[in-house]
Design a protein around this motif. Structure first.
Motif, PDB file in Angstrom:
ATOM      1  N   LYS A   1       0.835  -1.186   0.000  1.00 25.96           N
ATOM      2  CA  LYS A   1       0.000   0.000   0.000  1.00 25.96           C
ATOM      3  C   LYS A   1       0.876   1.243   0.000  1.00 25.96           C
ATOM      4  O   LYS A   1       0.878   2.036   0.936  1.00 25.96           O
TER       5      LYS A   1
ATOM      6  N   ASN B   1       0.640   7.222   5.603  1.00 32.78           N
ATOM      7  CA  ASN B   1      -0.063   5.946   5.602  1.00 32.78           C
ATOM      8  C   ASN B   1       0.819   4.877   6.216  1.00 32.78           C
ATOM      9  O   ASN B   1       1.970   4.726   5.846  1.00 32.78           O
TER      10      ASN B   1
ATOM     11  N   LEU C   1      -3.802   6.723  15.622  1.00 37.73           N
ATOM     12  CA  LEU C   1      -3.927   7.762  14.603  1.00 37.73           C
ATOM     13  C   LEU C   1      -3.855   9.122  15.262  1.00 37.73           C
ATOM     14  O   LEU C   1      -4.513   9.367  16.272  1.00 37.73           O
ATOM     15  N   ILE C   2      -3.037  10.009  14.682  1.00 39.84           N
ATOM     16  CA  ILE C   2      -2.942  11.367  15.192  1.00 39.84           C
ATOM     17  C   ILE C   2      -3.278  12.301  14.047  1.00 39.84           C
ATOM     18  O   ILE C   2      -2.496  12.442  13.119  1.00 39.84           O
ATOM     19  N   GLY C   3      -4.448  12.876  14.077  1.00 41.77           N
ATOM     20  CA  GLY C   3      -4.875  13.769  13.003  1.00 41.77           C
ATOM     21  C   GLY C   3      -5.846  13.081  12.066  1.00 41.77           C
ATOM     22  O   GLY C   3      -5.956  11.855  12.035  1.00 41.77           O
ATOM     23  N   GLU C   4      -6.546  13.894  11.280  1.00 39.80           N
ATOM     24  CA  GLU C   4      -7.635  13.376  10.472  1.00 39.80           C
ATOM     25  C   GLU C   4      -7.223  12.975   9.070  1.00 39.80           C
ATOM     26  O   GLU C   4      -8.027  12.496   8.302  1.00 39.80           O
ATOM     27  N   GLU C   5      -5.980  13.245   8.708  1.00 36.86           N
ATOM     28  CA  GLU C   5      -5.615  13.036   7.312  1.00 36.86           C
ATOM     29  C   GLU C   5      -4.688  11.852   7.087  1.00 36.86           C
ATOM     30  O   GLU C   5      -4.163  11.663   6.004  1.00 36.86           O
ATOM     31  N   CYS C   6      -4.446  11.091   8.128  1.00 42.28           N
ATOM     32  CA  CYS C   6      -3.547   9.961   7.966  1.00 42.28           C
ATOM     33  C   CYS C   6      -4.346   8.666   7.806  1.00 42.28           C
ATOM     34  O   CYS C   6      -5.569   8.671   7.913  1.00 42.28           O
ATOM     35  N   GLY C   7      -3.644   7.598   7.526  1.00 41.59           N
ATOM     36  CA  GLY C   7      -4.312   6.312   7.376  1.00 41.59           C
ATOM     37  C   GLY C   7      -3.568   5.239   8.148  1.00 41.59           C
ATOM     38  O   GLY C   7      -2.339   5.264   8.238  1.00 41.59           O
ATOM     39  N   ALA C   8      -4.325   4.303   8.712  1.00 42.99           N
ATOM     40  CA  ALA C   8      -3.702   3.170   9.401  1.00 42.99           C
ATOM     41  C   ALA C   8      -4.378   1.909   8.913  1.00 42.99           C
ATOM     42  O   ALA C   8      -5.603   1.832   8.888  1.00 42.99           O
ATOM     43  N   HIS C   9      -3.587   0.961   8.494  1.00 36.93           N
ATOM     44  CA  HIS C   9      -4.158  -0.232   7.872  1.00 36.93           C
ATOM     45  C   HIS C   9      -3.544  -1.490   8.475  1.00 36.93           C
ATOM     46  O   HIS C   9      -2.384  -1.499   8.842  1.00 36.93           O
ATOM     47  N   THR C  10      -4.324  -2.520   8.523  1.00 38.54           N
ATOM     48  CA  THR C  10      -3.850  -3.787   9.065  1.00 38.54           C
ATOM     49  C   THR C  10      -4.232  -4.891   8.100  1.00 38.54           C
ATOM     50  O   THR C  10      -5.405  -5.025   7.773  1.00 38.54           O
TER      51      THR C  10
ATOM     52  N   THR D   1      -7.481  -0.255  16.406  1.00 37.14           N
ATOM     53  CA  THR D   1      -7.119   1.054  15.875  1.00 37.14           C
ATOM     54  C   THR D   1      -7.841   2.098  16.712  1.00 37.14           C
ATOM     55  O   THR D   1      -9.040   1.968  16.945  1.00 37.14           O
TER      56      THR D   1
ATOM     57  N   ARG E   1     -12.292   8.887   5.145  1.00 34.67           N
ATOM     58  CA  ARG E   1     -12.021  10.139   5.820  1.00 34.67           C
ATOM     59  C   ARG E   1     -13.342  10.766   6.239  1.00 34.67           C
ATOM     60  O   ARG E   1     -14.287  10.794   5.482  1.00 34.67           O
TER      61      ARG E   1
ATOM     62  N   LEU F   1      -7.973  -4.108   8.114  1.00 36.76           N
ATOM     63  CA  LEU F   1      -8.509  -2.795   8.493  1.00 36.76           C
ATOM     64  C   LEU F   1      -7.872  -1.759   7.582  1.00 36.76           C
ATOM     65  O   LEU F   1      -6.666  -1.783   7.378  1.00 36.76           O
TER      66      LEU F   1
ATOM     67  N   ILE G   1      -8.045   2.298   7.434  1.00 35.28           N
ATOM     68  CA  ILE G   1      -8.668   3.363   8.204  1.00 35.28           C
ATOM     69  C   ILE G   1      -8.083   4.729   7.901  1.00 35.28           C
ATOM     70  O   ILE G   1      -6.876   4.940   7.977  1.00 35.28           O
TER      71      ILE G   1
ATOM     72  N   CYS H   1     -11.917   0.504  16.010  1.00 35.18           N
ATOM     73  CA  CYS H   1     -11.995  -0.649  15.129  1.00 35.18           C
ATOM     74  C   CYS H   1     -11.113  -1.752  15.675  1.00 35.18           C
ATOM     75  O   CYS H   1      -9.983  -1.500  16.076  1.00 35.18           O
TER      76      CYS H   1
END
Lengths: 499, 431
Positions: free
Chosen positions: A75, A387, A413-422, A441, B329, B357, B359, B366
């Protein structure tokens, strides 16, 4: 939600904080022409005075590489890499044997200074004649350093202490000359030359790296450490590390990196192979802080690394610990192949991404032998517009009776514009195996912050405390030297995260 | 994951040849197929480009269609009689029902409801808006060749009760057939419906249904699916659901039949406080393969999704779970949870699980979990120490595991129907 607004501010200030380790050393370089073909590979092999079998090995890897496709399943996104537009060989020009430290290229010395290498050690690293040191050096009493300055290991310290214990710790090119039988036996036995696109590329063009051999029953008397630095413009860094721990031996290896600031993206495709025989244990720790690019994501290192350990012997153990805060792109999955009965694999990871960094990292645990055990603890922290992906595989083969895995992946997550994926893959083909996976998360909980603030901590201290607590399970696995550095690094990475 | 006894190239060739035969069928039939011809052409183009998915397609990593690719399927005959045996296997539910035989609606076997509007796709074809033929190759195949299906709508505020949707495969002349029903279920604002979907059959066939589900504001759809297809059948079902604000899609799928089964669900939570439950259980034996794949997209704030999927695997069976929770978002206050558990009862069974996930919002909760293992030795010991023989102790524990899986089903009729199916599965295991 005032905390969110403040968090955003802090993330912004991180964005603006300059890369602390962004310095570049100008040393005369010896380059091979740009591009990759059989002639370049012959040149590299020739420059290093390699035997024919290794050249053949490289050429085979190159032939395989040419038929392979660059993988795009991770990703991460980046402009197309022109592999023909890179230098595949660069060596620092060395004047033959400087007599005193004062004669050494001052740029080089300044670089060591910034890296925090003690004075006497610098002399050895710079190859000052007669500077060989039999005993420990002040300050770093039990760490041996093999500094990889761009592509050629400049020098290795502590050779004698290690030699007395029978431990071999040297640049891999030297090992090819001095211990060809060992290198030939193990090189590519964990990561075959055609394992994947980047590993094949590395196999074809690797210029240097470290070789470690711990003989039977020996507990390595000191922590082994390599500094990696990428230093020349437009050169890919293709390190090759091979660590072999014979039956009943133990070693702890530290790998740490910082890199100079620059505009152009740099490719780094290292390969690390670990082999642990019966009852042996290898602990491999990494703190990675390469240049991540600027706030807009320009520049920064592309880190496409293949790291794999084979627990060949019964009850052997391989433990990977990593703190990843740097690089524009991280593509890295330190893995364990658990062949030996009762062998153990561990993976502890903290990955921090800010600005436009992209990290796709995780591990693979392949359970082959009976009663093999593995533990995965991954902590991802995303801020800014970054990301952060955990991607991991746990595979239990039919023979792996009584295998056991526990995986824990947490994202913050810190802030609204980042992404965290698993993205975990779990494959089990043995009914007696137990595999467990948990992932969560979340953001920093308001009540945790409130609790700390109420007790008089500033918001920044509170966030630091919470983030450190979040990563604690991983940080406690690091050797002492690294634990301190890693905590500092986390604080710097999230500097001004709040307030 | 190269093929057992079949090279990758040979597999690719077999897939291409089956895809080619479907495309040829489309060319032959297209003048007579109902509905939007352009949508079909576009789907045929997409299917022609992608073909049948292979092991290199990430979405099909764990489900290899080589067994399907080795088949040749015919167009079903229009069956007019001779499926009474199958009808008898339908659970005795007093509710209205729609019966499809080999993919065609049979008015004579159906009992039409009075509480909702129902028609056949053949009469009122509508491809809807949610299906992605360019993304999912089997949805493309369905769009290309769909001939019939159930078009169900419940008007605003109406509680439509229960409806049974049965798909029977009749095996009229013992030749393999393929059918691609296209269903659409639309619940207007505040409407309610319990839909019990049952797939049964005999012989060898491909059942490739695509369903579009629209749950309006505050509406509640309970969708219980029982897949008990013939042992030689291929069941590849794709469902797209769109759930508006405060709406609930409460789905449960029990997979016990078919040679290869796939339950693929794409659920989009498009309005605030929408809820999706995608639960399921897969009970497999022999060489069965069942794949439960779900993608839940949280696109609005404050939505909730819950998934619990349990696998019980014996023999040489293989269970697959792939579940992805996507949080867009701005979809703050999302609450997503996913649990996948597998019980491996034999040495040759296999489970592959991939809970994902993805996100992009920070104020979310989640989590997912996965456990894989055999029966707990301590629990068996506990029961044995109290005088329960081992086989019974094992059966008891498996039953307890299953009972937990079925717990989320609140609708009594549906629950009874699934309990009975589980009993049948036990009988088959004993035989």
């Amino acid at each position: 939600m005032p905390a969110v607004a403040e968090t955003l501010d802090t993330v912004q200030s991180v964005t603006q904080s300059a890369y602390k380790w962004g310095f570049e050393t100008n040393v005369e370089m010896e380059f091979a022409p740009k591009g990759l073909n059989e002639d370049i590979i012959r040149l590299i092999s020739d420059k290093k005075g390699e035997p024919d079998w290794l050249l053949e090995w490289r050429l085979k890897a190159f032939a395989a590489w040419q038929t392979m496709q660059e993988p795009h399943w991770a990703k991460v996104g980046y402009p197309r890499i022109d592999y023909q537009d890179l230098h595949y060989y660069a060596a620092p020009k060395r004047r033959a044997g400087p007599q005193r430290l004062e004669d050494v290229d001052p740029e080089l010395l300044r670089m060591y200074e910034k890296l925090g290498i003690p004075l006497k050690e610098r002399a050895i690293l710079a190859g000052v004649e007669g500077a060989g040191l039999p005993g420990p050096i002040e300050g770093r009493a039990d760490v041996a350093v093999d500094a990889v300055f761009d592509s050629v290991s400049v020098a290795t310290t502590f050779r004698e202490t290690l030699a007395r214990a029978g431990v071999i710790f040297c640049p891999i090119s030297e090992a090819v000359r001095e211990h060809p039988e060992l290198v030939r036996q193990y090189l590519g036995s964990v990561v075959p030359p055609a394992d994947n696109f980047y590993a094949a590329l590395n196999s074809a063009v690797f210029t240097d790296g470290s070789f470690v051999f711990i003989p039977r029953g020996v507990r390595c008397p000191m922590e082994l450490s390599t500094y990696f630095r990428i230093n020349a413009r437009n050169t890919g860094q293709f390190e090759r590390t091979l660590i072999v721990a014979e039956a009943g031996s133990a070693v702890s290896y530290l790998e740490g990196c910082t890199a100079p600031q620059r505009d152009e993206n740099q490719l780094h495709a290292a390969v690390v192979e670990l082999v642990a025989l019966d009852d042996a244990s290898i602990k491999y720790s990494t703190v990675q802080n390469w240049y991540p690019g600027d706030a807009e994501g320009r520049g920064g290192i592309y880190n496409f690394v293949t790291k794999r350990g084979a627990c060949r012997g019964a009850r052997s153990k391989i433990s990977w610990t990593q703190v990843e805060t740097g690089s524009a792109i991280t593509w890295k999955y330190p893995s364990c192949v658990l062949q030996g009965e009762g062998s153990i694999g561990e993976f502890y990871s903290v990955a921090v991404t800010t600005n436009r960094q992209q990290a796709d990292t995780g591990t693979k645990m392949i359970h082959i032998g009976a009663n093999t055990r593995s533990t995965i603890v991954s902590k991802g922290i995303s801020a800014g517009r970054s990301n952060n992906t955990y991607r991991g595989l746990v595979r239990v083969l039919p023979q792996a009776r009584g295998a056991r895995n526990h995986t824990q992946c947490d994202s913050l997550l810190i802030g609204e514009e980042c992404g965290a994926h698993t993205v975990p893959y779990i494959e089990s083909r043995n009914p007696t195996a137990r595999v467990e996976h948990e992932a969560t998360t979340s953001k920093i909980a308001e009540d945790h912050l409130f609790y700390c603030r109420q007790r008089g901590l500033s918001e920044e201290d509170a966030v630091n405390l919470i983030v450190n607590g979040f990563c604690k399970e991983v940080l406690k696995e690091l050797p002492m030297e690294f634990a301190v550095e890693a905590q500092k690094l986390l604080a710097v990475s999230l500097e001004g995260s709040v307030g | 994951m190269s093929g057992r006894g079949m090279s990758a190239a040979a597999q690719r060739e077999a897939r291409a040849s089956l895809a080619q035969s479907f495309l040829a069928r489309f060319e032959g039939l297209k003048a007579r197929l109902p509905g939007d011809a352009r949508a079909r052409e576009a789907a045929a183009l997409a299917f022609g480009e992608r073909g049948l998915p292979g092991p290199r397609d990430e979405a099909w990593k764990y489900t290899n269609l080589r067994a399907l690719a080795g088949m040749a399927f015919h167009e079903p005959f229009t069956v007019v009689a001779g499926c009474n045996g199958l009808l008898d296997r339908l659970p005795a539910i007093a509710a209205p029902r729609l019966v499809f035989v080999d993919g065609r609606l049979r008015q004579d076997l159906s009992r039409l409801p009075g509480t909702m509007r129902v028609s056949g796709f053949a009469q009122t074809p509508d491809f809807g808006t949610l299906v992605h033929p360019e993304r999912e190759p089997l949805a493309a195949l369905n769009t290309m060749l769909a001939q019939d299906g159930a078009m169900i709508s419940v008007a605003e505020g109406v509680d439509a009760g229960t409806l049974v949707l049965a798909s029977l495969a009749a095996d009229v002349h013992g030749r393999p057939v393929a059918f691609h029903p296209r269903h659409r279920v639309r619940l207007a604002r505040g409407a309610r419906l319990t839909l019990i979907e049952i797939s049964l059959g005999e012989g060898v066939y491909l059942h490739n249904p695509v369903s579009e589900v629209l749950v309006g504001q505050g509406a509640v759809l309970t969708h219980v699916r029982l897949q008990d297809e013939a042992p030689g059948a291929f069941h590849l079902a794709t469902l797209y659901a769109d759930i508006a604000a405060r709406g609930t899609y409460d789905g449960f799928a029990l997979n016990i039949g078919a040679r290869i089964a796939r339950t693929e669900i794409h659920a989009r939570l498009g309005g605030e406080n929408a809820v999706a439950h995608l639960n399921g259980a897969q009970l497999l034996g022999g060489t069965q393969h069942a794949d439960f794949t779900s993608v839940v997209s949280h696109e609005a704030p404050s939505c909730t999704s819950r998934q619990t999927i349990k696998n019980v695997l014996s023999g040489k069976s293989r269970g697959v779970f792939q579940g992805r929770i996507e949080v867009a978002r701005g979809a703050q206050k999302t609450d997503g949870y996913q649990m996948n558990q597998a019980l491996l009862l034999s040495a040759d069974a296999e489970i592959d699980s991939k809970p994902e996930l993805e996100i992009y919002a920070d104020d979310v909760k989640c989590s997912h979990g996965a456990t894989v293992g055999a029966l707990d030795a301590d629990q068996i010991f506990y029961l044995r120490s109290r005088g329960v023989p081992e086989p019974e102790a094992r059966a008891l524990l498996v039953r307890a595991f299953l009972a937990e899986a079925l717990d989320p089903i609140a609708d009594e009729t549906a629950r009874t129907c699934l309990d009975e199916a589980v009993e049948r599965w036990w009988e088959r295991q004993a035989a």
